[in-house]
Design a protein around this motif. Sequence first.
Motif: not given
Lengths: 208, 208
Positions: A1-4, A8-10, A34-46
């Motif tokens: 998922m994107r940072i947006g 929204a989820r957290t 260069a300007t985007q990154a992808r996040y996953d459920d571990r980021h949500v938990d953290r």
Amino acid sequence: MRIGELSARTGVPVPTIKFYLREGLVPSGERTSATQARYDDRHVDRLALVRVLVESAGLTIAQVKRVVDLLDDPPADTLDLLVGVQTATAEPAPPVDETLARALLGRWGWVVDDSCSGHVAALAAALDAVRTAGFDMPEGMIDEYARAMRSVAQAEIAALPTGSPEAAVRYTILGVVLFEPVLLALRRLAEADAVGARFGGPTASDVG
Amino acid sequence: MRIGELSARTGVPVPTIKFYLREGLVPSGERTSATQARYDDRHVDRLALVRVLVESAGLTIAQVKRVVDLLDDPPADTLDLLVGVQTATAEPAPPVDETLARALLGRWGWVVDDSCSGHVAALAAALDAVRTAGFDMPEGMIDEYARAMRSVAQAEIAALPTGSPEAAVRYTILGVVLFEPVLLALRRLAEADAVGARFGGPTASDVG
């Protein structure tokens, strides 16, 4: 998922997430441009954990960083883990004479590993503050405190899960940090109840 | 005595004394000229107390002000005094649902005066933080906490002196504020001892 979507989820605002990323409290996402990154459920938990530590537990950013470092690279030994979390979230105590603190610990037969020297310093500083205020703890009170805290600690450590390292780390972090305010709120309520029982007003009854 | 001697006797620097005077933490001296005032032993005692509250107990200036206001005009009722000191030194809790906290207090039979509503809010907020972190307190743990804090509170309140109002006020202020760090340091040491006892390492023995 994107940072947006992570936001929204957290429920953590994007600028706050970026701050946590910069401070190293949340690991970087997988860079997709260069300007985007992808996040996953571990980021949500953290993020959920960091949010609780900052907002509810009131830890400083530096304290949270020390806690998540333990989470990312947990010591295998349970005592090292516990003392690591305790120390990461403690204020350093001013150096004072530890003779009384060590004598009490010896009298109770509490085993004090070298890694716990910061806790001994904290006890010594707390006792020193009482003395500096020209105040004596009433006879036997410190022993009553020790008995009570021993009961608390034994219940806490008996419930420490051993199934997975993750569960042990999580229990230790949240138990050490989040249970303390519970205990302090209970002390105040119990004091008010005990005053009522001793000095009149409504009557108190015993704990089930 | 002049402010310089007050400083020498208490070890508090003159600029700090002037700051405490401006903030109303220490009462004004008796003015002897446009630029000088005379201080007495009551100022020495008050400075010692303020110093402990600020430096050892880590209270904010606003919290110390609320405490010294209670000292200057103590409530006659012991419960009002206790709850006043507790409230003066507490952080205000965020408003959360108090159903669980009130159910627990009811189960234990603890009498909660209306004046203690801030403590109930603090307990509710502390329990809410645990829940928000996605963490359940192990079964029976909260009852163990309640039992332990009840023992602590009963010992504390049993030792509350009744001979003079001053002694009661002093005990309440210092007991509420200065004993808390003692209790927290003991919890950490007892946890480390209990981990050693459960997971090997050095053995622990019982409290006398």
